[in-house]
Scaffold this motif. Structure first.
Motif, short mmCIF file in Angstrom:
data_model
loop_
_atom_site.label_atom_id
_atom_site.label_comp_id
_atom_site.label_asym_id
_atom_site.label_seq_id
_atom_site.Cartn_x
_atom_site.Cartn_y
_atom_site.Cartn_z
N ILE A 118 34.61 -71.44 56.07
CA ILE A 118 34.41 -70.27 55.20
C ILE A 118 33.97 -69.12 56.09
O ILE A 118 32.84 -69.09 56.56
CB ILE A 118 33.35 -70.57 54.13
N ARG A 119 34.85 -68.20 56.32
CA ARG A 119 34.60 -67.14 57.29
C ARG A 119 33.68 -66.07 56.68
O ARG A 119 34.02 -65.43 55.68
CB ARG A 119 35.93 -66.52 57.72
N TYR A 120 32.54 -65.88 57.29
CA TYR A 120 31.62 -64.86 56.84
C TYR A 120 30.82 -64.37 58.04
O TYR A 120 30.73 -65.05 59.06
CB TYR A 120 30.68 -65.39 55.74
N LYS A 121 30.22 -63.23 57.91
CA LYS A 121 29.46 -62.62 59.01
C LYS A 121 28.18 -63.40 59.26
O LYS A 121 27.44 -63.72 58.33
CB LYS A 121 29.13 -61.17 58.65
N GLY A 122 27.94 -63.71 60.53
CA GLY A 122 26.74 -64.44 60.90
C GLY A 122 26.91 -65.94 60.96
O GLY A 122 25.93 -66.66 61.19
N ALA A 123 28.14 -66.45 60.77
CA ALA A 123 28.35 -67.89 60.80
C ALA A 123 28.05 -68.48 62.17
O ALA A 123 27.47 -69.57 62.28
CB ALA A 123 29.79 -68.22 60.40
N VAL A 124 28.40 -67.77 63.22
CA VAL A 124 28.14 -68.26 64.58
C VAL A 124 26.64 -68.36 64.83
O VAL A 124 26.14 -69.33 65.42
CB VAL A 124 28.80 -67.35 65.62
N ALA A 125 25.89 -67.37 64.38
CA ALA A 125 24.44 -67.39 64.57
C ALA A 125 23.80 -68.53 63.80
O ALA A 125 22.87 -69.19 64.28
CB ALA A 125 23.84 -66.05 64.14
N VAL A 126 24.31 -68.79 62.61
CA VAL A 126 23.78 -69.90 61.81
C VAL A 126 24.05 -71.23 62.50
O VAL A 126 23.18 -72.11 62.57
CB VAL A 126 24.40 -69.89 60.40
N GLY A 127 25.27 -71.39 63.04
CA GLY A 127 25.59 -72.63 63.76
C GLY A 127 24.72 -72.82 64.98
O GLY A 127 24.25 -73.93 65.26
#
Length: 296
Positions: A118-127
């Motif tokens: 689910i592409r959303y802003k901040g996904a990389v930071a959450v991971g």
């Protein structure tokens, strides 16, 4: 003539040409493999050897060779299985490990799918934040967790470990599944969305069947970590009948400064067999999923 000579001459500049000669194979392959095998297998050899040694050979190291056994016996293993609570400890360990693994995998699948697919802003930071949570040592967390477990009246209950273990399992399992989910083409999901499939249907019917090696790898990792965990099990369990194998073997077979080495090693040997059998069946899936996660 020159062309013929060039064509007939083998090209040793690429591939594994450095292994063509025996001295090089000894230095680059056989010697390192021998050292690795000795380092990895010697503890298991010593553990199995001690488990079948008679008591007199365990004590008298001068008369008997410490690296070999004369007149092996199964007395320690028989005593472990039939005169102690070891079968109950083994059952506790298996029950807690399986329950915590199932709970952790369920949460990790949902978290990894939400972060990656689910592409959303901040996904990389959450991971990244989820993976950093895995780096927090258990020796720091077990004090606040003990306070919570005590407040909810779960102290000295196997259910306490079922709830606590996911705190160390979910971060790594989520990171591992994130790497594996990234290898699944997005086009499959987009086609399913066009056909009217919901996110839940896509996860269950498309993503999970394709991610079976990753699920197996995360499951094996989680089960192994639960099986061998010591600090939380030592902190939250006190009754003999509720203990797990790692804690029970150390606490029940050590009387002050007297170590019952035969029972200790027999308990460690028997307790490691289920994991050895598990790895032998799923090692290929485990390695493929780990390499897929690392590449991502």
């Amino acid at each position: 003539m020159a062309a013929t000579t060039t064509a007939d001459t083998p090209d040793n500049s690429e591939g594994m040409a450095y292994l063509d000669t025996l001295p090089k194979r000894v230095v680059t392959v056989y010697l390192p493999l021998f050292v690795i095998l000795v380092v990895l297998l010697f503890p298991f050899y010593w553990m199995a050897l001690t488990a079948i040694k008679p008591d007199d050979q365990l004590i008298d190291m001068e008369t008997y060779n410490p690296f070999w056994v004369v007149s092996p016996t199964l007395k320690h293993i028989a005593k472990l299985l039939f005169q102690t609570n070891y079968p109950l400890w083994l059952w506790n360990t298996m029950m807690i490990s399986v329950a915590a693994t199932v709970l952790s995998l369920f949460a990790s699948v949902l978290a990894a799918y939400a972060i990656v697919r689910i592409r959303y802003k901040g996904a990389v930071a959450v991971g990244a934040a989820i993976f950093l949570a895995y780096l927090v040592p258990p020796s720091i967390l077990f004090i606040p967790l003990a306070t919570i477990i005590q407040a909810y009246g779960l102290y000295d209950s196997p259910f306490a470990l079922v709830l606590v273990y996911p705190t160390i399992l979910i971060p790594f399992s989520t990171w591992l599944l994130m790497g594996y989910f990234k290898t699944i083409p997005y086009e499959l999901e987009e086609c399913a969305l066009i056909d009217g499939a919901s996110r839940w249907q896509i996860l269950v019917k498309i993503i999970l069947p394709l991610a079976v090696p990753g699920l197996i790898s995360a499951g094996i990792f989680s089960l192994t970590l639960c099986w061998n965990e010591f600090i939380y099990a030592l902190t939250f369990l006190s009754s003999t009948q509720n203990k797990t194998v790692p804690v029970a073997v150390v606490s029940e077979f050590v009387d002050g400064d007297i170590y019952r080495w035969g029972s200790l090693m027999a308990g460690a040997l028997v307790g490691s067999l289920p994991l050895v059998i598990l790895y032998s069946f799923f090692v290929e899936h485990y390695v493929s999923a780990m390499t897929g996660a690392v590449k991502e």
